[in-house]
Write an enzyme that holds these catalytic residues in place. Structure first.
Site, short mmCIF file in Angstrom:
data_model
loop_
_atom_site.label_atom_id
_atom_site.label_comp_id
_atom_site.label_asym_id
_atom_site.label_seq_id
_atom_site.Cartn_x
_atom_site.Cartn_y
_atom_site.Cartn_z
N ASP A 122 0.86 -1.17 0.00
CA ASP A 122 0.00 0.00 0.00
C ASP A 122 0.90 1.23 0.00
O ASP A 122 1.51 1.57 1.02
CB ASP A 122 -0.91 0.00 1.23
CG ASP A 122 -1.99 -1.06 1.14
OD1 ASP A 122 -2.25 -1.56 0.04
OD2 ASP A 122 -2.59 -1.39 2.18
N ARG B 106 -1.52 -0.91 -4.21
CA ARG B 106 -2.48 0.17 -4.07
C ARG B 106 -1.70 1.47 -4.00
O ARG B 106 -0.69 1.55 -3.30
CB ARG B 106 -3.30 0.02 -2.80
CG ARG B 106 -4.29 1.18 -2.59
CD ARG B 106 -4.37 1.64 -1.15
NE ARG B 106 -3.16 2.31 -0.70
CZ ARG B 106 -2.92 2.63 0.56
NH1 ARG B 106 -3.77 2.33 1.50
NH2 ARG B 106 -1.80 3.26 0.90
N SER C 55 -2.18 5.46 -2.95
CA SER C 55 -3.10 6.38 -2.29
C SER C 55 -2.49 7.75 -2.13
O SER C 55 -1.29 7.89 -1.85
CB SER C 55 -3.49 5.83 -0.91
OG SER C 55 -4.39 6.73 -0.26
N HIS D 217 -10.43 8.98 8.89
CA HIS D 217 -10.16 9.26 10.30
C HIS D 217 -11.41 9.82 10.97
O HIS D 217 -12.30 10.36 10.32
CB HIS D 217 -8.95 10.18 10.45
CG HIS D 217 -7.66 9.42 10.41
ND1 HIS D 217 -7.00 9.01 11.54
CD2 HIS D 217 -6.95 8.94 9.36
CE1 HIS D 217 -5.93 8.33 11.20
NE2 HIS D 217 -5.87 8.27 9.88
N HIS E 71 -40.02 -0.01 26.46
CA HIS E 71 -39.05 -0.73 25.64
C HIS E 71 -39.04 -2.21 26.03
O HIS E 71 -39.05 -3.09 25.17
CB HIS E 71 -37.65 -0.15 25.84
CG HIS E 71 -37.41 1.13 25.13
ND1 HIS E 71 -36.39 1.32 24.24
CD2 HIS E 71 -38.07 2.31 25.17
CE1 HIS E 71 -36.41 2.55 23.76
NE2 HIS E 71 -37.43 3.18 24.33
#
Length: 391
Positions: free
Chosen positions: A114, A154, A156, A217, A312
């Site tokens: 990555d 990958r 990024s 994030h 409930h």
């Protein structure tokens, strides 16, 4: 024709399914052993990393992402050790867009790399100091090397949502032509909203033919919602970590992401993942980093399937789908109806009477319920306190 029976656990108000959607066709890149190592309390020994890796593999994640072997000698050795386990999950490592890092990573025997580099004006000025042409040229060299080694790759950007959109798309278009397996977008500072994610992923889907990975994030609380929005609009892979641990506020928690995807397509998630394993994994990681599993944690928090209010409790006892979108049994969990408090109702008390095999009438149950309420106005009551009143 017989009438269609609707699953009562599913919403009756469903958003239209987009032709881009991968909500029922996604893969998890589990990053506890990379992003999770950036958590403030994290220190994983080799033995602990192996324990976590095996547990995540048993759960069924498709990928495990490890800390770059360029980070330290031990990180290099740990990569090799986990590669040597022969797990079902593919093993990835996360590296800078630099030939030295790429060569070192290839030596460890991982299944893929990555690759990442910052693209926002902030990172280009204050981190690596390179312009976009340098980034494209370096990315080309690194990607061609990794592909030449026969590994998955990958590429990024970092800080994607604060990067210039034209620069970003030109970069992705260039690496897609080189034949990367995935491009990645990263909300590195947690600033994106689901609408922004949807727009960027849709745009990117029209530019590249490869898969799209997303890394969100959680600084502003949108990480899981952003991951879901990404999948709805054409993303294929989502990064998670156990309990969401990572840099600052972390990224989508594995459990929280699974909860969201279960609510969207329960049967698909049940078929793909060993859901009862989740609690064990979270306990392993929580113990390793010295934190408690939060009381309100998705699925496994001690309040996740606890019901308290009288109305409930009555409904839950009649049909759990009235107040549960997740079935605790599917995760190896159980529901609990709390009755020792001022909000309790006689139906919940009657359920406890039945559990204990006591021969109380409805009138008896209502009378004891009033006693419980009166006492609970004065002090907290334990289940033992309630049982004494019932007997």
């Amino acid at each position: 024709m017989p009438p269609t029976v609707r699953d009562p656990s599913r919403s009756s108000i469903n958003a239209p399914t987009s032709y881009l959607s991968n909500v029922s066709n996604f893969k998890i890149i589990e990053s506890t052993l990379r992003e999770g190592e950036q958590f403030a309390n994290a220190f994983f020994t080799t033995e602990k990393k192996i324990e976590i890796a095996k547990a995540l593999d048993d759960f069924g994640v498709e990928y495990l992402e490890l800390t770059s072997p360029a980070a330290s000698t031990q990180s290099y050795n740990d990569c090799k050790a986990i590669v040597g386990l022969g797990l079902k999950a593919k093993i990835l490592t996360h590296v800078r867009c630099h030939m030295d890092d790429a060569r070192l990573a290839v030596e460890t025997g991982v299944d893929g790399l990555d690759v990442v580099i910052g693209t926002s004006s902030y990172l280009r000025e204050f981190s690596h100091g390179k312009d976009m042409q340098y980034i494209i040229d370096t990315a080309t060299e690194v990607i061609q090397y990794i592909k030449g080694e026969g590994l998955e790759v990958r590429f990024s950007s970092e800080d994607s949502f604060r990067s210039d959109i034209v620069d970003l798309l030109n970069l992705y278009r260039a690496v897609d032509k080189l034949g990367v397996n995935r491009v990645g977008i990263a909300d590195t500072v947690g600033c994106a909203s689901p609408d922004q994610v949807a727009e960027l992923v849709r745009t990117l889907r029209g530019v590249v033919s490869c898969d799209i990975e997303c890394h969100f994030h959680n600084d502003t609380g949108c990480a899981i919602a952003n991951a879901y929005a990404a999948l709805q609009n054409g993303a294929t892979h989502v990064d998670t970590s156990v309990l969401g641990i990572g840099e600052r506020n972390g990224i989508p928690s594995l459990g929280g992401f699974i909860a969201r995807m279960y609510a969207a397509d329960k049967e698909h998630v049940k078929a793909k993942y060993n859901l009862p394993k989740l609690r064990e994994i979270e306990n392993i990681v929580a113990d390793a980093v010295g934190v408690a599993v939060p009381f309100n944690n998705y699925i496994t928090g001690y309040c996740a399937f606890t019901h308290k209010a009288g109305i409930h409790a009555k409904a839950i006892l009649n049909n759990p789908s009235t107040y549960e979108i997740l079935r605790p049994e599917d995760f190896g969990m159980t529901r609990y109806v709390a009755i020792g408090h001022r909000l309790t109702g006689w139906n919940a008390v009657k359920n406890r009477v039945d559990q204990l095999g006591l021969g109380l009438t409805d009138s008896d149950c209502k009378r004891v319920t009033n006693k419980i309420k009166n006492l609970a106005d004065i002090r907290p009551l334990s289940l033992d306190d309630v049982d004494k009143l019932l007997r």
